[in-house]
Design a protein around this motif. Structure first.
Motif, PDB file in Angstrom:
ATOM      1  N   VAL A 166    -147.639  65.025  10.072  1.00 54.57           N
ATOM      2  CA  VAL A 166    -147.267  63.962  11.013  1.00 54.57           C
ATOM      3  C   VAL A 166    -148.364  62.891  11.039  1.00 54.57           C
ATOM      4  O   VAL A 166    -149.539  63.205  11.208  1.00 54.57           O
ATOM      5  N   CYS A 167    -147.968  61.624  10.818  1.00 53.78           N
ATOM      6  CA  CYS A 167    -148.915  60.507  10.896  1.00 53.78           C
ATOM      7  C   CYS A 167    -148.476  59.592  12.032  1.00 53.78           C
ATOM      8  O   CYS A 167    -147.322  59.152  12.065  1.00 53.78           O
ATOM      9  N   LEU A 174    -137.374  63.469  19.395  1.00 53.66           N
ATOM     10  CA  LEU A 174    -138.548  63.749  18.565  1.00 53.66           C
ATOM     11  C   LEU A 174    -138.537  65.148  17.933  1.00 53.66           C
ATOM     12  O   LEU A 174    -138.677  65.288  16.708  1.00 53.66           O
ATOM     13  N   PHE A 175    -138.382  66.184  18.762  1.00 51.67           N
ATOM     14  CA  PHE A 175    -138.501  67.540  18.211  1.00 51.67           C
ATOM     15  C   PHE A 175    -137.384  67.849  17.225  1.00 51.67           C
ATOM     16  O   PHE A 175    -137.598  68.533  16.232  1.00 51.67           O
ATOM     17  N   ASP A 176    -136.189  67.322  17.492  1.00 55.47           N
ATOM     18  CA  ASP A 176    -135.096  67.532  16.557  1.00 55.47           C
ATOM     19  C   ASP A 176    -135.365  66.790  15.244  1.00 55.47           C
ATOM     20  O   ASP A 176    -135.037  67.277  14.163  1.00 55.47           O
ATOM     21  N   PHE A 177    -135.985  65.634  15.347  1.00 59.99           N
ATOM     22  CA  PHE A 177    -136.332  64.856  14.157  1.00 59.99           C
ATOM     23  C   PHE A 177    -137.349  65.621  13.300  1.00 59.99           C
ATOM     24  O   PHE A 177    -137.244  65.655  12.075  1.00 59.99           O
ATOM     25  N   PHE A 178    -138.319  66.267  13.949  1.00 62.44           N
ATOM     26  CA  PHE A 178    -139.289  67.098  13.216  1.00 62.44           C
ATOM     27  C   PHE A 178    -138.566  68.209  12.447  1.00 62.44           C
ATOM     28  O   PHE A 178    -138.872  68.490  11.288  1.00 62.44           O
ATOM     29  N   VAL A 230    -143.922  62.902   8.315  1.00 62.37           N
ATOM     30  CA  VAL A 230    -143.152  62.216   9.346  1.00 62.37           C
ATOM     31  C   VAL A 230    -144.064  61.132   9.902  1.00 62.37           C
ATOM     32  O   VAL A 230    -145.157  61.418  10.394  1.00 62.37           O
ATOM     33  N   CYS A 231    -143.605  59.890   9.757  1.00 64.72           N
ATOM     34  CA  CYS A 231    -144.381  58.746  10.237  1.00 64.72           C
ATOM     35  C   CYS A 231    -143.833  58.373  11.614  1.00 64.72           C
ATOM     36  O   CYS A 231    -142.642  58.080  11.760  1.00 64.72           O
ATOM     37  N   ILE A 249    -139.816  57.580  12.494  1.00 65.25           N
ATOM     38  CA  ILE A 249    -139.185  57.447  13.818  1.00 65.25           C
ATOM     39  C   ILE A 249    -140.029  56.505  14.673  1.00 65.25           C
ATOM     40  O   ILE A 249    -141.265  56.559  14.642  1.00 65.25           O
ATOM     41  N   GLY A 250    -139.357  55.611  15.391  1.00 62.09           N
ATOM     42  CA  GLY A 250    -140.087  54.675  16.237  1.00 62.09           C
ATOM     43  C   GLY A 250    -139.143  53.745  16.967  1.00 62.09           C
ATOM     44  O   GLY A 250    -137.914  53.888  16.876  1.00 62.09           O
TER      45      GLY A 250
END
Ligand code: TXA
Ligand code: MG
Length: 329
Positions: A237-238, A291-295, A306-307, A264-265
């Protein structure tokens, strides 16, 4: 063990399992919880086993009415009563002096117990039907992102727990705010669904969350859970100020040209071709909720990175930035 996937109309089945000392995952407004009878050592042991959770990390006890507090806590300071009156049910956990009846395994031997009254109809009905306070951490394997959908619970815990109540995705997507009410002034031990602004409107003296050191360890000995690794997908994760900074933050020299990067942003990247998946959220609440689902999605796509775009640290943004920093450590 075969894990039963229960519909929201099968809460009585779930309550029976809980009364029999089994472990059941259920939705709350924050994330899915992994519940067991908080008053039974053997039932709570099953939670630690299923998650692979270190036993020095205490659990939150979930209630369906404030009157249940007196059986768990020795005393409730006046300011804690104010928080309870104004913010329960809701995503606020309060740490209070514990009664001897609460087993040591729940509190990891501490003299305090964390309690929460969730604002979710299924969670409340489940606690009522079971007739028990439920000890419940987030329903994920230890170290993985918290589960915000029943499918995420199944991915981590199928075969390890008795049942999952298959409700909707959770509303907040980040865990509750934890406030220590055993000290004076009170302190935020974990930022979450209730913001510091909301807390201060009721108790102006509450000390803000003090953060973690470089290793992701809490500088705060009173919050044992925070010293453990948390919220980490397999992808690196960055956290970036803008998508354009990604290559620099990730270290361009070492970045393979075929690296799979998810973004994601709140803002659309100016240079979208470097990202395999782009998720633009309309506001910070939506960002937090996904967020957590995206991870997890990044992991199932075997993403390398993941940026994540930074957000302003106000309101839920404080909790979101806390989770992003932990995930990037
Ligand atoms: O939103 C939530 O809080 C979710 C849902 C399921 O309710 N639960 C959750 O539980 O996030 P868990 O176990 O993942 O996080 C509990 C946090 C940990 O950081 C733990 O160290 C802290 O609460 N905690 C629990 N009991 C404590 C105590 N007696 N003193 C200080 N911190 C405590
Ligand atoms: Mg957790």
């Amino acid at each position: 063990m075969k894990t039963r996937h229960l519909s929201v109309f099968e809460l009585e089945e779930a309550a029976l399992l809980l009364r029999a000392g089994e472990v059941v995952a259920f939705p709350t407004e924050t994330v899915y919880g992994l519940g067991a009878n908080a008053l039974s050592t053997s039932a709570v042991e099953k939670i630690f086993q299923a998650k692979g959770r270190p036993t020095d990390n205490p659990l939150i006890v979930h209630l369906s009415a404030t009157r249940q507090l007196s059986s768990l806590c020795r005393e409730i300071p006046m300011e804690a009563r104010h928080l309870i009156d104004r913010l329960w049910p809701g995503p606020l956990t309060i740490v209070l002096p514990k009664r001897d009846e609460v087993p040591d395994i729940v509190t990891a031997g501490l003299d305090s117990v964390a309690v929460r009254f969730p604002n979710h109809p299924l969670a409340l009905e489940l606690i009522e039907r079971a007739g028990l306070p439920l000890a419940a951490p987030s329903a994920n394997l230890s170290g993985r992102p918290s589960a915000t959908t029943w499918q995420a619970v199944a991915e981590d815990l199928d075969g390890r727990i008795s049942a999952i109540i298959c409700g909707e995705p959770t509303l907040f997507g980040l865990e509750s705010t934890v406030v220590d009410a055993t000290c004076n002034p009170f302190r935020v031990l974990r930022p979450g669904g209730v913001s510091l602004e909301q807390l201060h409107a009721i108790c102006p003296n509450i000390q803000p969350y003090s953060g973690t050191n470089q290793e992701g360890e809490t500088t705060d000995v009173k919050s044992p859970g925070l010293k453990h690794k948390h919220y980490q997908p397999k992808a690196k994760v960055c956290v970036v100020r803008s998508a354009a900074d990604f290559a620099q933050v990730a270290g361009v020299a070492t970045l393979p040209s075929a690296a799979i990067v998810h973004y994601i942003g709140l803002n659309r990247p100016i240079d979208p071709q470097q990202f395999a998946v782009i998720r633009v959220c309309t506001n910070v609440h939506e960002f937090a909720a996904h967020l957590f689902d995206f991870f997890r999605q990044a992991d199932s796509n075997n993403a390398d990175f993941v940026c994540c775009e930074e957000v302003q640290e106000t309101g839920i943004g404080v909790a979101l930035m806390d989770r992003l920093r932990r995930a990037s450590q």
